[in-house]
Design a protein around this motif. Structure first.
Motif, short mmCIF file in Angstrom:
data_model
loop_
_atom_site.label_atom_id
_atom_site.label_comp_id
_atom_site.label_asym_id
_atom_site.label_seq_id
_atom_site.Cartn_x
_atom_site.Cartn_y
_atom_site.Cartn_z
N CYS A 264 36.74 34.79 39.64
CA CYS A 264 37.42 35.66 40.60
C CYS A 264 36.44 36.73 41.09
O CYS A 264 35.83 37.44 40.28
CB CYS A 264 38.63 36.31 39.93
SG CYS A 264 39.46 37.55 40.97
N GLU A 265 36.31 36.85 42.41
CA GLU A 265 35.38 37.83 42.97
C GLU A 265 35.91 39.26 42.87
O GLU A 265 35.17 40.22 43.04
CB GLU A 265 35.11 37.49 44.44
CG GLU A 265 34.37 36.16 44.63
CD GLU A 265 34.10 35.86 46.09
OE1 GLU A 265 34.58 36.64 46.95
OE2 GLU A 265 33.40 34.87 46.38
N VAL A 266 37.20 39.39 42.57
CA VAL A 266 37.81 40.71 42.49
C VAL A 266 37.63 41.32 41.09
O VAL A 266 37.15 42.45 40.94
CB VAL A 266 39.30 40.67 42.84
CG1 VAL A 266 39.93 42.07 42.72
CG2 VAL A 266 39.50 40.12 44.24
N CYS A 267 38.00 40.55 40.06
CA CYS A 267 37.98 41.10 38.70
C CYS A 267 37.03 40.39 37.75
O CYS A 267 36.85 40.81 36.62
CB CYS A 267 39.39 41.09 38.11
SG CYS A 267 40.05 39.42 37.81
N GLY A 268 36.43 39.29 38.21
CA GLY A 268 35.46 38.59 37.38
C GLY A 268 36.04 37.59 36.40
O GLY A 268 35.29 36.91 35.70
N TYR A 269 37.35 37.47 36.34
CA TYR A 269 37.99 36.53 35.43
C TYR A 269 37.59 35.11 35.83
O TYR A 269 37.56 34.78 37.01
CB TYR A 269 39.51 36.70 35.47
CG TYR A 269 40.20 36.26 34.21
CD1 TYR A 269 40.30 37.11 33.11
CD2 TYR A 269 40.76 34.99 34.10
CE1 TYR A 269 40.94 36.71 31.94
CE2 TYR A 269 41.40 34.58 32.94
CZ TYR A 269 41.48 35.45 31.86
OH TYR A 269 42.12 35.04 30.71
N ALA A 270 37.29 34.27 34.83
CA ALA A 270 36.81 32.91 35.11
C ALA A 270 37.79 31.86 34.60
O ALA A 270 38.51 32.10 33.62
CB ALA A 270 35.44 32.70 34.47
#
Length: 318
Positions: A264-270
């Motif tokens: 996720c480009e917003v929060c970095g969650y993969a």
């Protein structure tokens, strides 16, 4: 006289194919004998004709002497330039007498005709697998050798064919060179565009002989047939679990490797799957594409809508 009438007096004793020149017959016979007298001094690659060796050498020298006067595109062979020019002229002089499909090169027509005749002249000496094109056989052989000489400089993923690498790189660049003339939809591969076009034409030429279900692509039919046969040719080397589709095996392998390539480009969650990322993004955008037709309630996931519908039906979750 032979040059004008194109009389074919030289015949192959193996398959009966005839030629107007003896040199052409000599070259043809090598397709039966497997003889490859021309070798590359750089890498050892061998081939049956001198012209093929000249073309191969350009992969080492990088030489591309043939240029397009329209767009500047350059290539190593004249035949490739002729094929490229058809992208500007739209000319497709070779037509299939069975279905009317036309092609820019005779070779493409010859290959296409095999979809009607079922001819598969290329066979694997290891397992007997046969296919309609030489390139498909080369790809198949990598399943035995495991060779994947083409690597992505961005993520390190390797491939058995250069074409696969070129297509893969577009997942990094975002390039989508194939566009639909009807609605403007664009995609990264020609095959995806062909599939998309069926949404406009409704054409589904591939039918299942068992249940009659039809598909727009032959690959989809092959995959579907496995629901009848129970065939699961893709197996996990770690736990032995098997699948009917290669992509399902790729997803499964991430449960062992822990790989999560979608971030996720917003929060970095993969996430291990692209669909998981798509669903997650809705927590940021607030998008709720699933609507209840009874009361208008909306939610971000299909499973959420299924759960909600039980409030109307009274059906309890098992």
């Amino acid at each position: 006289m032979r040059m004008h009438t194109r009389e074919k007096t030289h015949s192959c004793e193996v398959c009966g194919y005839s030629f107007s020149r003896k040199t052409h017959l000599v070259i043809h016979i090598r397709t039966h004998t497997g003889e490859k007298p021309y070798s590359c001094e750089v890498c050892g690659y061998s081939c049956s004709t001198k012209s093929n060796l000249v073309t191969h050498m350009s992969t080492h020298t990088g030489e591309k002497p043939y240029s397009c006067e329209v767009c500047g595109y350059s290539c190593s062979t004249k035949s490739n330039l002729v094929t490229h020019m058809s992208t500007h002229t739209g000319e497709k002089p070779y037509s299939c007498e069975v279905c009317g499909h036309s092609f820019s090169r005779k070779l493409y027509l010859v290959t296409h005709i095999r979809t009607h005749t079922g001819e598969k002249p290329y066979s694997c000496e290891v397992c007997g697998y046969s296919c309609s094109t030489k390139s498909n056989l080369v790809t198949h052989m990598s399943t035995h050798t495991g060779e994947k000489p083409y690597s992505c400089e961005v993520c390190g993923h390797s491939f058995s064919r250069k074409l696969y690498l070129v297509t893969h790189i577009r997942t990094h660049t975002g390039e989508k060179p194939y566009s639909c003339e009807v609605c403007g939809y664009s995609c990264s591969t020609k095959s995806n565009l062909v599939t998309h076009m069926s949404t406009h034409t409704g054409e589904k030429p591939y039918s299942c002989e068992v249940c009659g279900y039809s598909f727009s692509r032959k690959l989809h039919l092959v995959t579907h047939i496995r629901t009848h046969t129970g065939e699961k040719p893709y197996s996990c080397e770690v736990c032995g679990y098997s699948f009917s589709q290669k992509q399902n095996l790729v997803r499964h392998m991430r449960t062992h490797t822990g790989e999560k390539p979608y971030s996720c480009e917003v929060c970095g969650y993969a996430f291990p799957q692209k669909q998981n990322l798509t669903t997650h993004m809705r927590t940021h955008t607030g998008e709720k594409p699933h609507f209840c037709e009874v009361c208008g309630y909306s939610c971000s996931t299909k499973s959420g809508l299924v759960s909600h519908m039980r409030t109307h039906t009274g059906k309890k979750e098992l």
